[in-house]
Design a protein around this motif. Structure first.
Motif: not given
Length: 194
Positions: A143-150, A152-153
Motif C-alpha cells: 500500500a505504501i509503495d502504491l501511494l509512492h508510485r502515485k 504521495r508521501q
C-alpha cells in the motif's frame, strides 16, 4: 540465517510479549497513546488519517482516532480486497461497519476509497531507526509503495507497545522506514521529514 528468518523470529518473540500483557495494561497504554499522540501528531483540517480497528492484542487506537477526527482529520481504515491488496475506506460517523478482512471491521464497499496523508501503521516489532516488522503478509508495504508510485508521501507512524521494540530490525531494500513511533511512553519522531 536469512533476513526473513530473523524477522520471523523477532515477530514471534515480540507478539508473545504483547499477548502476555494484561488486558487492563493494554487498555491503559492505549489511553496513554491517545494522550501523547492526540495533540502531538500534527494534522491540518481535512487531512486523511488512516487508522485500524484492533485485532488480537493490538493497541486500541480508536480513542486516538476520535481525537484526531475532533481536530479536523478525515479518518479511514484498511479493507482487504484480496491476498495482496488493501485499500483505505473513509470512516464516517454512523456508517455501519462490516468485516473487512484479517479480523478487522470498517466501512463497506460503498464507502469512498481515499489516499491517506498520515498512516497509523500496526506492527509486530520496531527499532529505534524506524524499521518495522509487520505481520508477514506485506499489505502495508504494498500500500505504501502504491501511494509512492502515485506521488504521495504519507507520514508513517508506527503504533506499538514499548515491549515490541527490538535492538535492530534487519532492513531489506524495499523496506520504508517509519517517520515516528507512538507507544505508551510517547511519540518518538525518527526522521527530519516530520
Amino acid at each position: 540465517m536469512t533476513s526473513r528468518t530473523l524477522k520471523a523470529g523477532l515477530r514471534t518473540e515480540r507478539l508473545v510479549l504483547r499477548d502476555a500483557m494484561a488486558s487492563e495494561a493494554r487498555a491503559a497504554a492505549s489511553l496513554k497513546m491517545r494522550e501523547f499522540g492526540g495533540n502531538a501528531i500534527e494534522i491540518e483540517p481535512g487531512q486523511i488519517v488512516s487508522g485500524f480497528s484492533p485485532i488480537r492484542s493490538e493497541v486500541d487506537i480508536r480513542p486516538l482516532m476520535e481525537q484526531l477526527g475532533a481536530r479536523g482529520a478525515r479518518l479511514c481504515v484498511p479493507a482487504i480486497l484480496d491476498k495482496t491488496t488493501i485499500v483505505f475506506r473513509e470512516l464516517v460517523p454512523g456508517a455501519p461497519l462490516v468485516d473487512t478482512g484479517f479480523g478487522t471491521t470498517g466501512p463497506g464497499d460503498d464507502a469512498p476509497v481515499v489516499d491517506p496523508d498520515i498512516m497509523l501503521v500496526p506492527l509486530a516489532a520496531f527499532d529505534r531507526t524506524g524499521h518495522r516488522i509487520g505481520y508477514g503478509a506485506g499489505y502495508y508495504d504494498r500500500a505504501i509503495d502504491l501511494l509512492h508510485r502515485k506521488g504521495r508521501q504519507p507520514r508513517l507512524i508506527g503504533i506499538a507497545f514499548d515491549c515490541q521494540e527490538v535492538a535492530s530490525v534487519p532492513a531489506e531494500p524495499h523496506d520504508v522506514a517509519l517517520d515516528a513511533v507512538l507507544t505508551e511512553s510517547g511519540l518518538r519522531v525518527l526522521n527530519g521529514n516530520w
